[in-house]
Design a protein around this motif. Sequence first.
Motif, PDB file in Angstrom:
ATOM      1  N   ASN A 119       0.837  -1.193   0.000  1.00 22.57           N
ATOM      2  CA  ASN A 119       0.000   0.000   0.000  1.00 22.57           C
ATOM      3  C   ASN A 119       0.875   1.247   0.000  1.00 22.57           C
ATOM      4  O   ASN A 119       2.094   1.163   0.095  1.00 22.57           O
ATOM      5  CB  ASN A 119      -1.030  -0.018   1.122  1.00 22.57           C
ATOM      6  CG  ASN A 119      -0.403  -0.099   2.482  1.00 22.57           C
ATOM      7  OD1 ASN A 119       0.603   0.558   2.728  1.00 22.57           O
ATOM      8  ND2 ASN A 119      -0.979  -0.902   3.353  1.00 22.57           N
ATOM      9  N   SER A 121      -2.716   1.849  -4.999  1.00 20.56           N
ATOM     10  CA  SER A 121      -3.897   2.348  -4.291  1.00 20.56           C
ATOM     11  C   SER A 121      -4.984   1.287  -4.376  1.00 20.56           C
ATOM     12  O   SER A 121      -4.856   0.310  -5.104  1.00 20.56           O
ATOM     13  CB  SER A 121      -4.376   3.640  -4.935  1.00 20.56           C
ATOM     14  OG  SER A 121      -5.029   3.351  -6.141  1.00 20.56           O
ATOM     15  N   ARG A 164      -4.460  -1.554  -7.505  1.00 22.55           N
ATOM     16  CA  ARG A 164      -3.702  -2.746  -7.116  1.00 22.55           C
ATOM     17  C   ARG A 164      -3.939  -3.957  -8.003  1.00 22.55           C
ATOM     18  O   ARG A 164      -2.992  -4.638  -8.394  1.00 22.55           O
ATOM     19  CB  ARG A 164      -3.987  -3.084  -5.654  1.00 22.55           C
ATOM     20  CG  ARG A 164      -5.455  -3.241  -5.351  1.00 22.55           C
ATOM     21  CD  ARG A 164      -5.709  -3.491  -3.883  1.00 22.55           C
ATOM     22  NE  ARG A 164      -7.098  -3.130  -3.589  1.00 22.55           N
ATOM     23  CZ  ARG A 164      -7.713  -3.401  -2.472  1.00 22.55           C
ATOM     24  NH1 ARG A 164      -7.074  -4.020  -1.501  1.00 22.55           N
ATOM     25  NH2 ARG A 164      -8.957  -3.041  -2.275  1.00 22.55           N
ATOM     26  N   ARG A 217      -1.147  -6.317   0.203  1.00 22.70           N
ATOM     27  CA  ARG A 217      -1.646  -4.976   0.525  1.00 22.70           C
ATOM     28  C   ARG A 217      -3.013  -5.048   1.181  1.00 22.70           C
ATOM     29  O   ARG A 217      -4.001  -4.686   0.590  1.00 22.70           O
ATOM     30  CB  ARG A 217      -1.756  -4.148  -0.766  1.00 22.70           C
ATOM     31  CG  ARG A 217      -2.112  -2.703  -0.530  1.00 22.70           C
ATOM     32  CD  ARG A 217      -2.785  -2.109  -1.750  1.00 22.70           C
ATOM     33  NE  ARG A 217      -3.271  -0.768  -1.480  1.00 22.70           N
ATOM     34  CZ  ARG A 217      -4.416  -0.513  -0.873  1.00 22.70           C
ATOM     35  NH1 ARG A 217      -5.213  -1.484  -0.480  1.00 22.70           N
ATOM     36  NH2 ARG A 217      -4.793   0.739  -0.664  1.00 22.70           N
ATOM     37  N   SER A 246      -5.361  -6.883   1.374  1.00 23.83           N
ATOM     38  CA  SER A 246      -6.444  -7.146   0.424  1.00 23.83           C
ATOM     39  C   SER A 246      -7.313  -8.298   0.875  1.00 23.83           C
ATOM     40  O   SER A 246      -6.819  -9.358   1.257  1.00 23.83           O
ATOM     41  CB  SER A 246      -5.870  -7.439  -0.955  1.00 23.83           C
ATOM     42  OG  SER A 246      -5.253  -6.282  -1.436  1.00 23.83           O
ATOM     43  N   THR A 299     -12.537  -0.481  -2.627  1.00 24.22           N
ATOM     44  CA  THR A 299     -12.345  -1.470  -1.561  1.00 24.22           C
ATOM     45  C   THR A 299     -13.637  -2.225  -1.282  1.00 24.22           C
ATOM     46  O   THR A 299     -14.712  -1.807  -1.719  1.00 24.22           O
ATOM     47  CB  THR A 299     -11.933  -0.785  -0.249  1.00 24.22           C
ATOM     48  OG1 THR A 299     -12.978   0.103   0.132  1.00 24.22           O
ATOM     49  CG2 THR A 299     -10.656  -0.003  -0.423  1.00 24.22           C
ATOM     50  N   SER A 328      -6.727   7.429  -0.943  1.00 27.18           N
ATOM     51  CA  SER A 328      -5.669   6.723  -0.226  1.00 27.18           C
ATOM     52  C   SER A 328      -5.854   6.948   1.264  1.00 27.18           C
ATOM     53  O   SER A 328      -6.592   7.836   1.685  1.00 27.18           O
ATOM     54  CB  SER A 328      -4.302   7.249  -0.645  1.00 27.18           C
ATOM     55  OG  SER A 328      -4.108   8.524  -0.104  1.00 27.18           O
TER      56      SER A 328
END
Lengths: 338, 416
Positions: A39, A82, A86, A100, A102, A152, A176
């Motif tokens: 990240n 970001s 990603r 990251r 995720s 996200t 971010s």
Amino acid sequence: MKKSLFFGTLTAAGMVAGFAAAGTLEDVVARGELNCGVNTGLVGFAAPDANGNWSGFDVAICKAVAAAVLGDPNKVKYVPTSGQTRFTALASSEIDVLARNSTWTFTRDVDLKLDFVGVNYYDGQGFMVPKALGVSSAKELDGATICIQTGTTTELNLADFFKANNMTYSPIAIDSNAEGEQQYLAGACDAYTTDASGLAATRAAFATPSDHIILPEIISKEPLGPLVRHGDNQWGDIVRWTLNALIAAEEYGITSANLEELSKGSSNPEIDRLLGTSGDLGPMFGLDNLWAKRAIAASGNYGEIFAATIGESTPIGLARGLNAQWTQGGLLYTPPFR
Amino acid sequence: MAIATEPPKQGFRLSQLLYDTRYRSMTIQVVVMMMFMAFAAWLVDNTITNLAARGKDFNFGFLSVRSGYDIGQRLIAYDSDSTHARAMLVGLLNTLLVSFLGCLLAVAVGVTVGILRLSKNWLVARLMTIYVEVFRNVPVLLWILIFLAVLTEAAPLPNAFKEGGSASMLLFDSIAVTNRYTAVPDPLFSRSLGNIDIGIFLISSDLMALIAVVVAGWYARRLVLRRATAVQNATGERPVTWWKSVALLTLPAVLTLWALGFHLGYPSLQGFNFTGGINVSNAFMALWLALSLYTGAFIAEIVRAGVMAISNGQTEAAYALGLRPGRTMNLVILPQALRVIIPPLISQFLNLTKNSSLAIATGYLDLRGTLGGITLNQTGRELESVLLMMLIYLVLSLMISGVMNIYNASVKLKER
Ligand SMILES: N[C@@H](CCC(=O)N[C@@H](CS)C(=O)NCC(=O)O)C(=O)O
């Protein structure tokens, strides 16, 4: 040539390079460097220091893989990504691994053609509010303005949570974590929502962390883990078993301190196979027999990494909770090394 | 008597394609066309191969799937159960809103500044020059960020407006400027005509009625003015029309508003935020102001150039005929200047519309933010989303220049 011209024209479409073909291991070895997506800066998970050296919980995965594959944990190029960039970065081969925060979800795994190799942190989505707001439960947030990072799982969970509880909110989309932090501190939103671990890490970086509280509700399941492109099983196996090696090392009591001694031979055959004293696990996926030893040597076993980056003795102060070994009542349980 | 000899008949030789000027240009065009088509075919083929290699197909089915995310500013009904297509429409309307209001403000600012820059007053002219140079020469993205930063950092939090708080509302407690949004009164109608459902979204009948009477009033005014001109041409005396103009432009709207029971809903602080009015987000404000003031600076230069293009002799001639400066501007200079002004103005409108996609910097969810942002990201349909987005911006731009070209045709010099 064909590839680069084609994608030069189509960068607008977000596709930057070529095929997700087999052979990531050869590419990485030939390059002599691992491209690891992290990240853009979340202290504890992945953040560069003043000298540009990256460290953190996710960074430790990158280091372990580089150590296993290239023999040197420092041969990593960290690529900040970001929430929005990603997966494209991974799919287009700009990075070899994405570590990251995720979340492993069905669509990412199946529709985006990515492979999550495991879970390095079992998390859930939470809310952070300033103490002065006088709110003690997420159910009191009706009508609030809430900052969310776009791209996200967080924004989808948020919509579902408010709908299910018959509440309204106004979302503020941010790009971010740094921007979210700034907007939240400026009071542009009443609450900030993301993974609870991310909230703790964000809060730890505030000037006065004690002015902010994380509400008790956890509104989703967020199993966070490293992922690779779909289709290259050899590479997927390497990353998966490197993560497993770190977790297993903690289970079997292999630490940075006793690693050298144990690798001379031990009374536990599982440890011997893991550290390459016996058996030939490494060559099965194209590495040598000492891959796991090097991975563990990079920054210690899972428990050591956790304690050094996000654990209770760090400013972030996360308890092991679900992320304890299965023997300690947690969810960490690796398949056997045999 | 000389007998005309036929020129020797010669067959067509291939080399003529290259050396004969009659054929050469054709040859070149055909070759270029073939190369272009080959390139296009190769691009398409490559895309298909690469998508297939990644196991992806090309399909727009995702547009009819539940979107799952919320959008802060929406002009039509939308929630997380709506489809991605509807999210796209919400974004498109947000793009149109900021572009339309941006163009209006930019023209207002541009015309005023452009004319004032020609003022004989040294101070006014210099101030306008400074405005133009400062806004024109700093990237518009920076202006957007500056406006956003000023709005979020300088304005008070909504809860500072609490009883006994440090902030207070403006204009008889009707407007609150906060660090999140500006809360303004909401126009309401107590005898509303309801909404017309056109299938995709609802249109307010009240708004339609209002637009209809205003347009009708405008048209009636034109008839009055035309009559006045006819009378003037016949008798040399122009009847007084100003009060008729004012009445026709304002009375119908006022009467309609009264008939519909127009009143304002005032915003008040409820819990975390203001409710009861309209909350105009800072993201929108920053984008709108920055785009308008930036584009306004360019328009000011266009207007100034247009006015200066009309030779000074015209002004002097008008003065010699006894026209006052205002009349000279309206009747002599502007009609001619418009011919010079309109074509570059079209490209400014197009610029502003396309620049509105810089909304990405503010979190304002326009077409790029919904279709090209969250939808693209949550579905992973990069190629489809980006192509669709490009197509929409293309159609939008073509429509704007189409409309402006019609207007241009109506003001341009008509040669008879
Ligand atoms: N787990 C969620 C959210 C991940 C996420 O974006 N987390 C934020 C906050 S914890 C982050 O890592 N931000 C760092 C950055 O902006 O670079 C997902 O996978 O969609």
